[in-house]
Structures are given as structure tokens and as C-alpha cells.
Design a protein around this motif. Structure first.
Motif, PDB file in Angstrom:
ATOM      1  N   GLY A 265     -10.361 -30.905  -1.874  1.00  0.00           N
ATOM      2  CA  GLY A 265      -9.533 -30.548  -3.225  1.00  0.00           C
ATOM      3  C   GLY A 265     -10.487 -29.771  -4.377  1.00  0.00           C
ATOM      4  O   GLY A 265     -10.340 -28.859  -5.244  1.00  0.00           O
ATOM      5  N   GLY A 266     -11.707 -30.500  -4.198  1.00  0.00           N
ATOM      6  CA  GLY A 266     -12.723 -29.848  -5.293  1.00  0.00           C
ATOM      7  C   GLY A 266     -12.310 -30.466  -6.509  1.00  0.00           C
ATOM      8  O   GLY A 266     -13.045 -30.053  -7.631  1.00  0.00           O
ATOM      9  N   TYR A 267     -11.836 -31.678  -6.917  1.00  0.00           N
ATOM     10  CA  TYR A 267     -11.442 -32.159  -7.943  1.00  0.00           C
ATOM     11  C   TYR A 267     -12.586 -33.199  -8.539  1.00  0.00           C
ATOM     12  O   TYR A 267     -13.148 -33.762  -7.829  1.00  0.00           O
ATOM     13  N   ILE A 268     -12.715 -33.370  -9.824  1.00  0.00           N
ATOM     14  CA  ILE A 268     -13.649 -34.330 -10.449  1.00  0.00           C
ATOM     15  C   ILE A 268     -12.933 -35.489 -10.798  1.00  0.00           C
ATOM     16  O   ILE A 268     -11.677 -35.513 -11.095  1.00  0.00           O
ATOM     17  N   THR A 269     -13.757 -36.612 -11.102  1.00  0.00           N
ATOM     18  CA  THR A 269     -12.662 -37.691 -12.037  1.00  0.00           C
ATOM     19  C   THR A 269     -13.025 -38.034 -13.266  1.00  0.00           C
ATOM     20  O   THR A 269     -14.286 -37.686 -13.734  1.00  0.00           O
ATOM     21  N   LYS A 270     -11.924 -38.518 -14.025  1.00  0.00           N
ATOM     22  CA  LYS A 270     -12.226 -38.804 -15.472  1.00  0.00           C
ATOM     23  C   LYS A 270     -11.407 -40.137 -15.640  1.00  0.00           C
ATOM     24  O   LYS A 270     -10.362 -40.408 -14.814  1.00  0.00           O
ATOM     25  N   MET A 271     -11.739 -40.692 -16.608  1.00  0.00           N
ATOM     26  CA  MET A 271     -10.990 -42.051 -17.195  1.00  0.00           C
ATOM     27  C   MET A 271     -10.187 -41.746 -18.261  1.00  0.00           C
ATOM     28  O   MET A 271     -10.641 -40.977 -19.179  1.00  0.00           O
ATOM     29  N   VAL A 272      -8.756 -41.894 -18.259  1.00  0.00           N
ATOM     30  CA  VAL A 272      -7.856 -41.620 -19.324  1.00  0.00           C
ATOM     31  C   VAL A 272      -7.077 -42.636 -19.893  1.00  0.00           C
ATOM     32  O   VAL A 272      -6.868 -43.610 -19.104  1.00  0.00           O
ATOM     33  N   GLU A 273      -6.258 -42.481 -20.700  1.00  0.00           N
ATOM     34  CA  GLU A 273      -5.386 -43.657 -21.083  1.00  0.00           C
ATOM     35  C   GLU A 273      -3.963 -43.321 -20.701  1.00  0.00           C
ATOM     36  O   GLU A 273      -3.492 -42.189 -20.951  1.00  0.00           O
ATOM     37  N   PHE A 274      -3.432 -44.296 -19.958  1.00  0.00           N
ATOM     38  CA  PHE A 274      -2.157 -44.071 -19.332  1.00  0.00           C
ATOM     39  C   PHE A 274      -1.273 -44.615 -20.054  1.00  0.00           C
ATOM     40  O   PHE A 274      -1.135 -46.127 -20.349  1.00  0.00           O
ATOM     41  N   PHE A 275      -0.227 -44.246 -20.584  1.00  0.00           N
ATOM     42  CA  PHE A 275       0.884 -44.971 -21.100  1.00  0.00           C
ATOM     43  C   PHE A 275       2.147 -45.140 -20.177  1.00  0.00           C
ATOM     44  O   PHE A 275       2.941 -44.112 -19.919  1.00  0.00           O
ATOM     45  N   PRO A 276       2.554 -46.345 -19.883  1.00  0.00           N
ATOM     46  CA  PRO A 276       3.730 -46.547 -19.154  1.00  0.00           C
ATOM     47  C   PRO A 276       4.884 -46.256 -19.813  1.00  0.00           C
ATOM     48  O   PRO A 276       4.883 -46.555 -21.078  1.00  0.00           O
TER      49      PRO A 276
END
Length: 196
Positions: free
Chosen positions: A99-110
Motif C-alpha cells: 500500500g505504500g503507507y508509513i507509520t505514525k503514533m497518534v492519540e486515539f480517543f475512544p
């Protein structure tokens, strides 16, 4: 960010999905939560020449575009133990290699009141990716999606399943970009069926 760096010293990890992962994670996980991330908007600006299209007729799939005023709804999956390495191995092939995607860390709000955010891994396609197609009108994107097919299936299925997820799991959210493309693609499909 390499998978081994992501899991170093961790016993569990949250992975945020905002495209096909919301209905088809295809990896084992401990639990999942519907919610959102902030600072990004979901856009059908990424090309797909494997899962939902081919080299001659690439499909259109979603990526995230930075926008301080935006939020994107999806599903976060918690993986732990052996699931951690297995899920990242699988997603590296599915999202990064194909897919050509890169990774990042983000804040997820349930979703829900008084829920604390968690750090989550997300896959993002950037403008320097050769498959990146960039902006186009809803009509152009819808027309491209209506006729594209790849090894995983028809591009229209991807679009309709994502729209269905939003209506079912996040009924309070109006995703104008997604729903405008859905309308445009269905108009093209209706026209093609009527003229056969």
C-alpha cells in the motif's frame, strides 16, 4: 518507524484503522473500540494498484491529511502478547509493502464520556509515495472508484463498506467527503447499469 522499534518494550499496542481495517482487520486482537483521532482528515487521495485496482486502472483508497481542525473516526484494535508481532508482520505487508503507507503514533480517543485517550499506531500514505494521487472532485473520485477492481475486490465495495461503517458505528458524524464520493460513485454505477 520499523515494527521492531514500535513494539520494543511493549506488551500491548493499539492500532487505529480508518479505511478497510474498520471492517476487515484480518489479524487477531484483544479488543476493539470505536473512536477518533484529531488533527487529521480522511481523504480518498491515495492510489491502489494491488488491493482495489491495478497498474492500468488504480483504485482510490483513503489516507490521512493533516488538518488541525479535523478529526477522523474509525476503530482502534488492541493487540497483546503474540498478537503484537503477528499483526505488525501482517500489516507491514498489507499496508506498507503493497500500500505504500508509513507509520505514525497518534492519540486515539475512544467514544464515550470520561474515556482517556491512548497512543495508537496508524498507517498514513504521504505525498512522496508514487501511488499518491492527491485531490480531485467527488465526481472524479467516484467515477474512478466505480470502475476499479483489484486482487482484494471491487473498489466500490471498499467505499460502500466504509460508508456503512460510519452510518452504523458513528451515526452522529457527518463525513461530507466520504458521502459525496459515495453518491457520485453510485450515480456512475446506475448510469452504467442503465446503458448496458
Amino acid at each position: 518507524m520499523k515494527p521492531q522499534d514500535i513494539i520494543a518494550g511493549k506488551s500491548s499496542l493499539w492500532i487505529f484503522g480508518y479505511g478497510s481495517l474498520v471492517w476487515k482487520p484480518d489479524f487477531k486482537y484483544k479488543r476493539s473500540e470505536v473512536g477518533y483521532i484529531q488533527g487529521y482528515k480522511r481523504r480518498f487521495w491515495h492510489g491502489d494498484n494491488f488491493h482495489r485496482g491495478d497498474d492500468e486502472s488504480p483504485g482510490r483508497v483513503v489516507t490521512l491529511i493533516e488538518d488541525d481542525s479535523a478529526s477522523t473516526w474509525g476503530v482502534a484494535f488492541e493487540v497483546s502478547g503474540s498478537q503484537l508481532e503477528d499483526s505488525l508482520k501482517y500489516l507491514t505487508v498489507r499496508e506498507t509493502v503493497r500500500g505504500g503507507y508509513i507509520t505514525k503514533m497518534v492519540e486515539f480517543f475512544p467514544d464515550g464520556e470520561d474515556r482517556s485517550p491512548v497512543q495508537a499506531l496508524v498507517y498514513i500514505a504521504t505525498v512522496d509515495n508514487p501511488l499518491y494521487l492527491g485531490p480531485a472532485s467527488a465526481e472524479q473520485i467516484g467515477a474512478q472508484i466505480a470502475v476499479s477492481r483489484g486482487k482484494t475486490g471491487h473498489n466500490l465495495e471498499y467505499l460502500l463498506r466504509l460508508a456503512e461503517f460510519m452510518r452504523t458505528s458513528c451515526p452522529q458524524v457527518e463525513d461530507h467527503h466520504l458521502f459525496a464520493i459515495e453518491r457520485a460513485a453510485l450515480t456512475v454505477v446506475s448510469y452504467l447499469l442503465a446503458t448496458q
